[in-house]
Design an enzyme around this catalytic site. Structure first.
Site, PDB file in Angstrom:
ATOM      1  N   ASP A 285       0.784  -1.256   0.067  1.00  0.00           N
ATOM      2  CA  ASP A 285       0.027   0.000  -0.009  1.00  0.00           C
ATOM      3  C   ASP A 285       0.805   1.225   0.028  1.00  0.00           C
ATOM      4  O   ASP A 285       0.618   2.254  -0.643  1.00  0.00           O
ATOM      5  CB  ASP A 285      -1.058   0.076   1.182  1.00  0.00           C
ATOM      6  CG  ASP A 285      -2.235  -0.654   1.050  1.00  0.00           C
ATOM      7  OD1 ASP A 285      -2.395  -1.269  -0.277  1.00  0.00           O
ATOM      8  OD2 ASP A 285      -2.804  -0.830   2.022  1.00  0.00           O
ATOM      9  N   GLU A 310      -3.496  -2.229  -8.960  1.00  0.00           N
ATOM     10  CA  GLU A 310      -2.273  -1.559  -9.219  1.00  0.00           C
ATOM     11  C   GLU A 310      -2.118  -0.798 -10.429  1.00  0.00           C
ATOM     12  O   GLU A 310      -1.223  -0.704 -11.363  1.00  0.00           O
ATOM     13  CB  GLU A 310      -1.036  -2.418  -8.965  1.00  0.00           C
ATOM     14  CG  GLU A 310      -1.304  -3.878  -9.115  1.00  0.00           C
ATOM     15  CD  GLU A 310      -1.532  -4.303 -10.367  1.00  0.00           C
ATOM     16  OE1 GLU A 310      -2.620  -4.360 -10.932  1.00  0.00           O
ATOM     17  OE2 GLU A 310      -0.570  -4.829 -11.023  1.00  0.00           O
TER      18      GLU A 310
HETATM   19  P1  GH3 Z   1       2.058  -7.873 -13.966  1.00  0.00           P
HETATM   20  O1  GH3 Z   1       3.523  -7.668 -14.013  1.00  0.00           O
HETATM   21  O2  GH3 Z   1       1.655  -9.087 -14.726  1.00  0.00           O
HETATM   22  O3  GH3 Z   1       1.176  -7.048 -13.799  1.00  0.00           O
HETATM   23  O4  GH3 Z   1       2.069  -8.761 -12.497  1.00  0.00           O
HETATM   24  P2  GH3 Z   1       1.188  -8.467 -11.183  1.00  0.00           P
HETATM   25  O5  GH3 Z   1       1.683  -9.370 -10.077  1.00  0.00           O
HETATM   26  O6  GH3 Z   1       1.383  -6.819 -10.802  1.00  0.00           O
HETATM   27  O7  GH3 Z   1      -0.216  -8.764 -11.607  1.00  0.00           O
HETATM   28  P3  GH3 Z   1      -1.481  -9.161 -10.880  1.00  0.00           P
HETATM   29  O8  GH3 Z   1      -2.617  -8.652 -11.623  1.00  0.00           O
HETATM   30  O9  GH3 Z   1      -1.444 -10.786 -11.033  1.00  0.00           O
HETATM   31  O10 GH3 Z   1      -1.671  -8.696  -9.557  1.00  0.00           O
HETATM   32  C1  GH3 Z   1      -1.822  -7.681  -8.993  1.00  0.00           C
HETATM   33  C2  GH3 Z   1      -1.450  -7.553  -7.543  1.00  0.00           C
HETATM   34  O11 GH3 Z   1      -1.733  -6.095  -7.171  1.00  0.00           O
HETATM   35  C3  GH3 Z   1      -2.587  -8.443  -6.782  1.00  0.00           C
HETATM   36  C4  GH3 Z   1      -2.673  -7.786  -5.531  1.00  0.00           C
HETATM   37  O12 GH3 Z   1      -1.878  -8.386  -4.483  1.00  0.00           O
HETATM   38  C5  GH3 Z   1      -1.965  -6.224  -5.605  1.00  0.00           C
HETATM   39  N1  GH3 Z   1      -2.967  -5.199  -5.436  1.00  0.00           N
HETATM   40  C6  GH3 Z   1      -4.034  -4.871  -5.855  1.00  0.00           C
HETATM   41  N2  GH3 Z   1      -4.403  -3.846  -5.404  1.00  0.00           N
HETATM   42  C7  GH3 Z   1      -3.834  -3.660  -4.412  1.00  0.00           C
HETATM   43  C8  GH3 Z   1      -3.677  -2.638  -3.361  1.00  0.00           C
HETATM   44  O13 GH3 Z   1      -4.814  -1.816  -3.115  1.00  0.00           O
HETATM   45  N3  GH3 Z   1      -2.893  -2.531  -2.389  1.00  0.00           N
HETATM   46  C9  GH3 Z   1      -1.898  -3.634  -2.164  1.00  0.00           C
HETATM   47  N4  GH3 Z   1      -0.694  -3.633  -1.414  1.00  0.00           N
HETATM   48  N5  GH3 Z   1      -1.642  -4.466  -3.390  1.00  0.00           N
HETATM   49  C10 GH3 Z   1      -2.707  -4.395  -4.291  1.00  0.00           C
HETATM   50 MG    MG Z   2       0.554  -5.763 -12.266  1.00  0.00          MG
HETATM   51 MG    MG Z   3      -2.839  -5.691 -13.083  1.00  0.00          MG
END
Ligand code: GH3
Ligand code: MG
Ligand code: MG
Length: 407
Positions: A285, A310
């Site tokens: 975060d 993200e």
């Molecule tokens: P890629 O390079 O292919 O984008 O891999 P990635 O791991 O970034 O993509 P993926 O979509 O598999 O995962 C996204 C991750 O982002 C999942 C979740 O753990 C994290 N995430 C999403 N929203 C938040 C948030 O508000 N806070 C935190 N700490 N993590 C988040």
């Molecule tokens: Mg990603």
């Molecule tokens: Mg993503």
């Protein structure tokens, strides 16, 4: 820059309302009796609407303040005229001058914990006990005990400057200092609205006895509190809580306003899932906030939004892909070069899409982003299709090895 401008505007609005109230008050001498009667009844209407809004938006601090303001306004309007009660304006004003700042200051320390919750009921009990105490003190037999409210606390004579007794004056100043300090720390516009309500109280008590003046400034207080609730609800709906960037809802609205030419970029943090797994969701975060603060500063006329998770979106109204590309490249590079300091000890090695260096207690990690970009053209004619094309380009950027821009 724009956010700072918005913060300044929302901090000024309550005081503009106070100035308008004062201007309105100076014009009331020309009004007819029925018009003045309406003004004197208007605080109740404002308090009723304000209470309904506070209830709906679950804002107990405003609701309880409105309840106290209503009780105080009813007391100054009705009690002094009652035969047999012999309530004096002077005593009533001193009680009001103590009750309002005391409650505003005390409630500022409570977190929002609902209205009909145990905490809310305790606060209602606190308010009711003050009303009972005030009623008890105002009885003719106890009048003497009210003298302490008129005692001079300060070694100066302020009677020629204001008719506010020193006890309420000192209490109001303490409450003002508390609220200003809270605002300095939290930057919450809510604090400013309560500061303005306290200023309205001091204006009312400075020259008491004029019922129209009282009504106008009580109405102003009610409107200031309502405006603050509406302002906060608006920013809650349109800005993302974690990053402070405009939210997806704001993005949807802006997309509808895009004209003939525009470019949309989709941004996604690389390997963020692994990052979370390695350093924990809270650190994730924190990093998300820092990445967002870099993305917010995009140049070239772009405006950034948090799309969700993200992922971020940047709109470039009136720009082509070739206009936007250098700015997106610059942004991608800025993020990849910006080091994020981690204070906690993460487990070492393993590829988490981030390079880390430094000692165990403070390590610097680097995050990268991939970007897909597309513009309006004959193939993609609507913002939605342009966004889909940017999303496909983002997918290609990921395939190419991440930390790059694809079109
Ligand atoms: P890629 O390079 O292919 O984008 O891999 P990635 O791991 O970034 O993509 P993926 O979509 O598999 O995962 C996204 C991750 O982002 C999942 C979740 O753990 C994290 N995430 C999403 N929203 C938040 C948030 O508000 N806070 C935190 N700490 N993590 C988040
Ligand atoms: Mg990603
Ligand atoms: Mg993503």
């Amino acid at each position: 820059m724009k956010t700072r401008f918005k913060a300044v505007v929302s901090a000024i609005v309550p005081f503009i309302l106070l100035i308008l109230a004062y201007i309105f008050f100076t014009k009331t001498s020309a009004l007819t009796k029925p018009q003045l009667d309406i003004i004197e009844l208007s605080p109740y209407a404002v308090f009723l609407i304000g209470s309904a809004i506070s209830w709906k938006f679950n804002r107990s601090r405003e609701l309880f303040t409105l309840l106290i303001l209503s009780a105080c306004f009813a007391a100054v309007t009705f009690l002094p005229g009652q035969t047999g009660l012999h309530v004096q304006h002077k005593d009533l004003n001193a009680i009001i001058g103590v009750v309002i700042p005391l409650n505003i200051a005390v409630f500022s320390f409570f977190k929002e914990r609902g209205i009909l919750s145990l905490w809310g009921l305790l606060r209602i009990g606190f308010i009711l006990s003050q009303l009972v105490l005030a009623g008890w003190l105002l009885q003719p037999a106890r009048r003497e005990s009210l003298n302490f409210l008129h005692k001079d606390l300060l070694p100066v004579n302020l009677h020629s400057l204001t008719s506010i007794s020193q006890v309420p004056l000192v209490l109001s100043l303490i409450a003002l200092i508390i609220l200003v300090a809270r605002y300095a720390f939290t930057r919450a516009s809510q604090e400013v609205s309560f500061i303005a309500v306290l200023c309205a109280l001091l204006i009312m008590l400075h020259e008491p006895g004029n019922s129209v003046r009282l009504a106008v400034f009580f109405v102003a207080s009610g409107i200031i509190l309502m405006t603050s609730i509406i302002q906060d609800s608006y920013s809650m709906a349109f800005s993302d809580e974690l990053t402070g960037l405009p939210s997806r809802r704001a993005l949807r609205q802006e997309m509808m306003k895009l004209g003939m030419n525009y470019t949309i970029a989709m941004l996604d943090i690389d390997f963020f899932k692994k990052f979370n797994d390695k350093y924990g969701h809270d650190t994730g975060d924190d990093v998300l906030k820092l990445v967002a603060s870099t993305i917010r500063e995009v140049t070239g006329g772009g405006k950034a939004y948090r799309y969700g998770g993200e992922e971020f979106t940047i709109l470039f109204p009136g720009k082509s892909v070739s206009d936007a590309l250098p700015h997106l490249e610059e942004l991608r590079e800025k993020v990849s070069k910006r080091g994020f300091n981690l204070r906690s000890k993460g487990r070492s090695s393993s590829n988490a899409g981030s390079r880390s260096q430094g000692s165990k207690s403070s390590r610097q990690i680097h995050i990268t982003i991939s970007i897909g970009v597309s513009q309006k053209n004959d193939k993609n004619k609507t913002p939605d299709t342009v966004m889909k094309a940017a999303d496909s380009a983002l997918y290609r950027a990921k395939k190419k090895g991440r930390n790059c821009v694809s079109k």
